[in-house]
Motif scaffolding. Structure first.
Motif, short mmCIF file in Angstrom:
data_model
loop_
_atom_site.label_atom_id
_atom_site.label_comp_id
_atom_site.label_asym_id
_atom_site.label_seq_id
_atom_site.Cartn_x
_atom_site.Cartn_y
_atom_site.Cartn_z
N LEU A 18 -61.53 -55.82 94.27
CA LEU A 18 -62.84 -55.58 93.67
C LEU A 18 -63.89 -56.44 94.39
O LEU A 18 -63.61 -57.57 94.76
N THR A 19 -65.09 -55.88 94.54
CA THR A 19 -66.17 -56.58 95.25
C THR A 19 -66.45 -57.95 94.65
O THR A 19 -66.67 -58.92 95.35
N ARG A 20 -66.43 -58.02 93.32
CA ARG A 20 -66.73 -59.31 92.68
C ARG A 20 -65.73 -60.39 93.08
O ARG A 20 -66.04 -61.56 93.14
N ILE A 35 -74.15 -59.49 94.67
CA ILE A 35 -73.25 -58.65 93.87
C ILE A 35 -72.96 -59.39 92.58
O ILE A 35 -72.52 -60.54 92.60
N CYS A 36 -73.25 -58.75 91.48
CA CYS A 36 -73.07 -59.38 90.18
C CYS A 36 -71.58 -59.57 89.91
O CYS A 36 -70.79 -58.65 90.10
N ILE A 37 -71.21 -60.78 89.47
CA ILE A 37 -69.79 -61.03 89.18
C ILE A 37 -69.54 -61.17 87.68
O ILE A 37 -68.49 -61.62 87.26
N GLY A 88 -62.28 -62.72 83.48
CA GLY A 88 -62.73 -61.39 83.91
C GLY A 88 -62.03 -60.27 83.16
O GLY A 88 -62.25 -59.10 83.42
N PRO A 116 -66.21 -56.61 86.21
CA PRO A 116 -65.64 -55.94 87.38
C PRO A 116 -66.46 -54.75 87.91
O PRO A 116 -66.12 -54.21 88.96
N MET A 117 -67.55 -54.36 87.25
CA MET A 117 -68.39 -53.28 87.77
C MET A 117 -68.95 -53.63 89.14
O MET A 117 -69.10 -52.78 90.01
N GLY A 118 -69.31 -54.91 89.34
CA GLY A 118 -69.82 -55.37 90.63
C GLY A 118 -71.13 -54.72 91.03
O GLY A 118 -71.27 -54.19 92.13
N CYS A 119 -72.13 -54.75 90.15
CA CYS A 119 -73.42 -54.13 90.46
C CYS A 119 -74.09 -54.83 91.65
O CYS A 119 -74.04 -56.05 91.77
N GLU A 167 -61.32 -49.06 93.54
CA GLU A 167 -61.78 -48.95 92.16
C GLU A 167 -61.44 -47.60 91.55
O GLU A 167 -61.90 -46.57 92.02
N LEU A 216 -63.71 -57.29 79.08
CA LEU A 216 -65.11 -56.92 78.85
C LEU A 216 -65.26 -55.59 78.15
O LEU A 216 -66.15 -55.40 77.33
N ARG A 276 -72.52 -44.64 92.37
CA ARG A 276 -73.27 -45.16 93.52
C ARG A 276 -72.43 -44.97 94.77
O ARG A 276 -72.88 -44.54 95.81
N LEU A 284 -57.98 -52.68 86.19
CA LEU A 284 -58.48 -53.42 85.03
C LEU A 284 -57.51 -53.29 83.87
O LEU A 284 -57.09 -52.19 83.52
N VAL A 307 -66.69 -61.84 96.41
CA VAL A 307 -67.80 -62.77 96.25
C VAL A 307 -67.32 -64.10 95.68
O VAL A 307 -67.53 -65.16 96.26
N GLN A 308 -66.64 -64.05 94.52
CA GLN A 308 -66.35 -65.30 93.82
C GLN A 308 -65.08 -65.98 94.30
O GLN A 308 -64.85 -67.14 93.97
#
Lengths: 121, 421
Positions: B197-199, A8-10, B51, A13-16, B396, B54, B390, B306, B202-203
């Motif tokens: 958020l998914t990111r 998952i791209c960080i 973050g 915040p889109m998180g592709c 979100e 953007l 998607r 956001l 992950v991070q």
């Protein structure tokens, strides 16, 4: 040998959801919606990096802590070593946003920079 | 006392800063920002992670950097602001709105203005709001309180941490506490999906091997003086704890990241109509509330994920306030909006197309994770636009932009429906 990794791209915040296919030197990234996704996908399977945001002690400032970050992403495995270095730092107010607090931290090429201005008391 | 401002902005966080800047740029002369904290910037000052920005600045900024850019704009435009100032009350006196304030220096004060922008933001739900059984020892913080202690005041909140709720602040704090040397034992989320958020999963969690326990909640708090541990339990589809799944986790700190509540005490008291679904004011395309001349934007309207969209929404409110004082704001409502049961809300609730330049962006959220679905917009039986994605998740916010040309010539209700692809 070909290996495929789902990531998952960080970058934002889109998180592709990325699919990264590694075939020797050749690395293909799918699922990205911008060019940052390609960079992230390739780096994540070769040399994963992160920006580290943290704080340092600031003396004579309006507040006791100054927020800082690495000016660019640094190798993931150095995160805690960099934290140890940054935790030793004390700066004096006034500070301007963007000021370099530590140059070339642990030889990574990244600087530790102030992420806000801090007036002195 | 005799002075009447054009626009007074209640709150100097991200929404207030952007609203003030846009109001001034759009022609409001006398603009004033009132802020209860010791400095401008609001919650961004403690959000030291990156973050942000953007969409707005096309680069990745930390919270304080994002705030400072807007604070610099406020200063460049010579917009005055009062710090350490609490707004007690807002009264609609027809021609003018009257704001009652208090601060240490001037004491009690009255400020009159032609228009007001409500940008008070939101606050965290506390342990009192969610009622966990067990003791009430020290060591239980909302994630945002711990964030302020660590990032701004320089106090470490604890060493062995459990986090309840997987909202973004909770995830960010899991990483932050780990970086500062604490052990984060687990993040428990009662829902079967994360609220962040998914990111950030992950991070903040995956990077540090912090377990995310979905469909788990805390069922007992142990410790009389300082918290000593928590009992966690798996929950069933009805969110009820399942007997026999109890697990004890020792900890000295519990952080709560269990939701945010728009802070609308002043709005309610002033008589602003509140939408039960958002807990924020009912607003128009330029974020005018039910009281003419009173606008609202940011987390006081809907809890955003956001900050970029907070700034965007606040820009609309600023524009609206400037149009209002120039007698240039149409109150000719073209249509209102509604959703089916799969969507939890939609903003804005009313649209006057006269005030729209080229498009309206509608903000909404799904109630549950939705894959292979689209959101369709209907006037009656006529489908006018489709939003594809998607996957839609409750964490979100969805923005659905519809060109003005597709919205013209209809009246009644614009209905948003989640349907199969």
């Amino acid at each position: 040998m070909t290996t495929t990794k789902e990531l998952i791209c960080i970058s934002c915040p889109m998180g592709c959801h990325l699919k990264v296919t590694v075939d020797g030197e050749d690395i293909q990234v799918e699922g990205n919606t911008c060019k940052n996704g390609i960079t992230y996908g390739i780096e994540e399977v070769t040399n994963p990096k992160r920006i580290i945001p943290t704080t340092v002690i600031v003396e004579n400032g309006k507040l006791p802590r100054l927020p800082v970050k690495t000016s660019e992403a640094v190798p993931k495995e150095l995160i805690f070593d960099i934290m140890n270095e940054v935790n030793k730092v004390k700066v004096k107010a006034p500070v301007k946003m963007g000021d370099i607090i530590v140059e070339n931290i642990l030889g990574t090429g990244a600087n530790i920079i102030a992420t806000r201005s801090m007036e002195s008391l | 006392m005799n002075k009447v401002y054009d626009t007074v902005v209640l709150g100097g966080g991200p929404a207030g800063l952007a609203a003030a800047v846009e109001a001034k740029k759009a022609g409001a002369q006398d603009v004033l920002i009132l802020e209860r904290d010791r400095e401008l910037g609001g919650i961004l000052n403690q959000c030291i992670h990156n973050g942000f920005g953007l969409h707005t600045f096309n680069e990745q900024l930390t919270g304080p950097e994002y705030a400072e850019r807007f604070i610099d704009m406020v200063k460049d435009l010579n917009i005055p602001y009062e710090l350490d100032t609490m707004v007690l009350d807002l009264e609609d006196k027809g021609e003018v709105k009257r704001i009652h304030t208090i601060n240490e220096e001037d004491g009690y004060n009255i400020i009159d203005t032609k228009s007001v922008i409500l940008t008070m933001g939101c606050r965290e739900r506390t342990s009192g709001a969610i009622g966990i059984p067990g003791y009430r020892p020290a060591g239980i913080f909302t994630a945002g309180t711990a964030q302020r202690y660590i990032n701004m005041e320089g106090y470490m909140a604890g060493k062995k941490v459990v986090i309840l709720g997987s909202g973004d602040i909770g995830l960010i704090m899991a990483r932050r506490m780990t970086l500062e040397g604490a052990e984060v034992e687990a993040v428990c989320e009662i829902m079967p999906y994360s609220n962040g958020l998914t990111r950030n999963i992950v991070q903040c969690l995956d990077d540090y091997d912090i377990p995310l326990k979905l469909s788990h909640t805390i069922t007992f708090i142990h410790g009389k003086d300082r918290i000593e541990g928590v009992t966690i339990q798996k929950v069933d589809e009805k969110l009820q704890p399942i007997a026999g799944t109890e697990e004890y986790i020792p900890c000295d700190t519990l952080l709560l990241s269990v939701g945010l509540i728009p802070e609308n005490e002043i709005s309610r008291k002033a008589g602003v109509e509140i939408d039960k679904r958002t807990n924020g004011p009912v607003v128009s395309e330029l974020r005018e509330t039910s009281i003419p001349g009173v606008f609202a934007a940011g987390n006081v309207v809907q809890v955003h994920d956001l900050v970029d969209f907070v700034s965007e929404e606040a820009g609309l409110a600023g524009k609206g306030a400037a149009k209002f004082i120039q007698n240039n704001l149409s109150d000719n409502i073209s249509f209102t909006t509604e959703t089916d049961n799969n969507l939890s809300y939609v903003i804005p609730q009313e649209i006057a197309l006269d005030n729209v330049e080229d498009a309206v962006t509608f903000y909404m959220r799904v109630r549950n994770v939705a894959e292979n679905k689209v959101i369709n917009a209907y006037f009656g039986d006529k489908k006018i636009a489709t939003k594809r994605g998607r996957k839609f998740v409750p964490a979100e916010m969805i923005n659905f932009k519809i060109p003005k040309s597709k919205l013209e010539g209809y009246e009644g209700k614009l209905r948003f429906v989640l349907e199969d692809k």
